[in-house]
Design a protein around this motif. Structure first.
Motif, PDB file in Angstrom:
ATOM      1  N   SER A 272       0.874  -1.166   0.000  1.00  0.00           N
ATOM      2  CA  SER A 272       0.000   0.000   0.000  1.00  0.00           C
ATOM      3  C   SER A 272       0.910   1.215   0.000  1.00  0.00           C
ATOM      4  O   SER A 272       1.405   1.647   1.042  1.00  0.00           O
ATOM      5  CB  SER A 272      -0.914  -0.017   1.228  1.00  0.00           C
ATOM      6  OG  SER A 272      -1.726   1.142   1.249  1.00  0.00           O
ATOM      7  N   ALA A 309      -2.915   0.356  -3.648  1.00  0.00           N
ATOM      8  CA  ALA A 309      -2.321  -0.994  -3.628  1.00  0.00           C
ATOM      9  C   ALA A 309      -1.645  -1.218  -4.980  1.00  0.00           C
ATOM     10  O   ALA A 309      -2.315  -1.349  -6.000  1.00  0.00           O
ATOM     11  CB  ALA A 309      -3.386  -2.050  -3.369  1.00  0.00           C
ATOM     12  N   SER A 330      -6.088  -3.798  -7.064  1.00  0.00           N
ATOM     13  CA  SER A 330      -4.640  -3.574  -7.043  1.00  0.00           C
ATOM     14  C   SER A 330      -4.134  -3.252  -8.447  1.00  0.00           C
ATOM     15  O   SER A 330      -4.654  -3.747  -9.447  1.00  0.00           O
ATOM     16  CB  SER A 330      -3.914  -4.814  -6.510  1.00  0.00           C
ATOM     17  OG  SER A 330      -4.271  -5.065  -5.174  1.00  0.00           O
TER      18      SER A 330
END
Length: 611
Positions: A272, A309, A330
């Protein structure tokens, strides 16, 4: 020279027009051109670092586009991480005072805590009248001050690491000893306390780079490396942050996670990460609003979440981390194209060409096969036509010969039998005429008359038999069953052959005359063949009626033959086949040498007319 009257007035008027035009030229640019907006961006890092370039490039692009090119842009790189000395700040202040003594700024952008504190402290002295737009970990207040707040989140990468490594037990935190390194380390320690009792943490602060690299190469299993920052090591050696990261991931025997997106691409798995571009974009948006005329007091300080992410595909592959386990949404960067991605167009193009060529070749092969089949069919048809023509010629010749033979037989029968009988009758009648005149010849006349009666009856019987052979009148008067039964009896009597007949259905009497005649002639021909050629001793004739068709079956125990070898040679068989075909029926012939012959004729009751 004397001047004409009125010349002074003309000169004065011309001078007035020139003066007006000059004044208009002087005032037109000031009235039509908008002034540029002066902006100073203070970046705490050295020039050329990835973070510096992201901050500078993002802010410059957004402001320049928003102001349509009316931007007077300045950037200063203070590099406070490598110059933490107490006298560095006064030196920077004096440098700015002398450098920008004649320059005023509309907006000063301070993207970190250190920069916003420096600007607020010296704003009146260095940047009088400028609006301060900041980005910091905590809010700032003051006149003509606004911006965004983004608290640093160090633990979210640890949360993702736990998700990707369920058996994670230890985290090795890489950090230097500079003031900036210590700030990040203290913030991380504070946030990592939530994992007490679950994960163990080791901090490398104070280690020299060689010692650090040795430790990284021997980390135990179920461990990850977390890279914070590394400007100075324990022996006072200075490093660029990304250079230190490159050396760390080169020797680490476990995955390395980071918290800053500019660190990706240097061997870290990701996590992150804080998006520098997102923070710089948020600052630039606020600065643009101020430059377009909004009052900074009306723009509230707002908090943003700059973390995303984000992962390095190459490191996911290196450490065997499945993309399916990544958090939803992500971003996976540095994905290396597969062979399919690289050569997809070439493969599709080549495959299309091959498929097209294959289709063309297949079409040509099919066309060739069809042509060959057509040629074979034409040849076979031509051969069949030739054979049929030859057979028809042969059949025509045989029919003529058969017709002549039949005429000869009829003539012989008439001459040898009927004619002789009639001639004998004529002679006897002449003798009878002479004897009638003689006295005492009554007995002789009576004998002659008796003989004449016998001769006349014999002649009548011969004529009747010949007529019956030419056309069976009993077929018209008594029906097919009676005609066949009588004919079988005659064959049995004349040829000493056992001929049996069965077929007594009443529906057989309703057959059409042409069908009845066809079946009678077929039976005649079949019995003749069985007697003359098959030398049969027993023949069975069966006539059967069904709702669909009339069946005639003739079975003999003769010598038999091979049907294929005699199919075209026998006139009788051809006659049978033609008769049945004209009645829209079908003929089946079964025969074997020494096992007799079976002829089966089937004529449907209702046959649709051919189209």
């Amino acid at each position: 020279m004397r001047k004409r009257p009125g010349s002074h007035s003309a000169e004065a008027l011309a001078a007035l027009l020139v003066a007006c035009a000059f004044v208009a030229v002087l005032h037109t640019p000031a009235a039509t051109q908008s002034p540029q907006k002066a902006v100073l961006v203070l970046i705490p890092l050295q020039r050329g670092s990835s973070v510096s370039m992201d901050i500078d490039g993002t802010i410059r692009t957004i402001l320049n586009d928003g102001l349509a090119g009316r931007l007077d842009y300045y950037t200063e790189y203070l590099d406070v991480a490598r110059f933490p000395e107490s006298d560095y700040e006064p030196a920077v202040r004096d440098f700015f005072r002398r450098k920008y003594i004649s320059q005023t700024f509309d907006v000063v952008v301070a993207p970190t805590n250190a920069m916003v504190d420096f600007v607020i402290k010296y704003r009146d002295e260095l940047f009088p009248g400028a609006t301060v737009v900041f980005a910091a970990g905590s809010p700032r207040s003051g006149p003509k001050t606004t911006g965004v707040v983004f608290p640093l989140n160090m633990k979210s990468s640890i949360d993702i690491a736990i998700q990707l490594h369920p058996d994670l037990r230890h985290v090795f935190v890489v950090s230097g000893v500079s003031d900036s390194d210590r700030v990040y380390q203290e913030l991380a320690r504070e946030q990592f306390r939530t994992y007490d009792g679950r994960l163990g943490f080791t901090y490398s602060s104070g280690l020299a780079m060689p010692d650090l690299l040795r430790r990284l190469a021997e980390l135990p299993q179920h461990t990850i490396v977390y890279f914070l920052s590394f400007f100075d090591d324990g022996h006072g050696s200075k490093f660029d942050d990304l250079t230190a990261l490159d050396r760390v991931v080169a020797v680490a025997n476990v995955p390395t996670y980071v918290w800053l997106d500019t660190s990706e691409g240097h061997g870290g798995v990701g996590g992150s990460v804080l998006s520098v571009e997102r923070v710089a974009g948020a600052i630039a948006d606020v600065a643009l609003r101020v430059l377009k005329g909004e009052s900074p007091e009306t723009i509230p300080v707002r908090e943003i979440d700059p973390n995303i992410a984000q992962f390095d595909w190459r490191q996911l592959q290196r450490w065997g981390i499945s993309e399916s386990r990544l958090p939803a949404g992500s971003v996976v960067r540095f994905r290396q194209p597969s062979l399919w991605d690289r050569y997809k167009l070439y493969v599709i193009g080549a495959t299309s060409v091959v498929v097209l060529q294959t289709a063309l070749i297949a079409g040509l092969v099919v066309q060739r096969a069809k042509r060959r089949r057509a040629e074979v069919a034409v040849r076979e048809s031509a051969s069949a036509l030739r054979q049929s023509f030859e057979q028809n010629q042969d059949l025509a010749g045989r029919l003529i010969n058969a017709q002549e033979e039949e005429r000869t037989r009829i003539a012989r029968d008439l001459h040898d039998d009927v004619s002789q009988q009639l001639a004998s009758v004529s002679i006897m009648l002449s003798g009878l005429k002479r004897n009638v005149a003689k006295p005492g010849s009554a007995l002789e006349v009576e004998q002659t008359i008796s003989t004449l009666q016998d001769r006349a009856a014999t002649a009548a019987e011969a004529v009747r038999t010949l007529s019956h052979e030419l056309h069976p009148s009993v077929l018209e008067h008594a029906g097919l069953v009676s005609a066949l039964r009588r004919h079988c009896a005659e064959v049995e009597a004349h040829h000493q052959v056992n001929v049996s007949f069965s077929g007594g259905a009443e529906d057989l009497e309703t057959l059409k005359p042409d069908v009845a005649l066809c079946l009678f002639r077929v039976t005649q021909e079949a019995l003749t063949n069985a007697v003359r050629h098959a030398r049969a001793s027993a023949i069975r004739v069966e006539l059967m009626w069904t709702p669909e068709a009339t069946d005639l079956r003739i079975i003999d125990d003769g010598i038999g033959f091979v049907p294929g070898e005699h199919a075209g040679s026998g006139l009788g068989l051809r006659s049978i086949d033609e008769r049945v075909r004209l009645s829209r029926g079908e003929v089946t012939l079964e025969s074997q040498i020494g096992q007799g012959t079976t002829l089966w004729v089937r004529i449907p009751h209702q046959v649709p007319c051919p189209e």
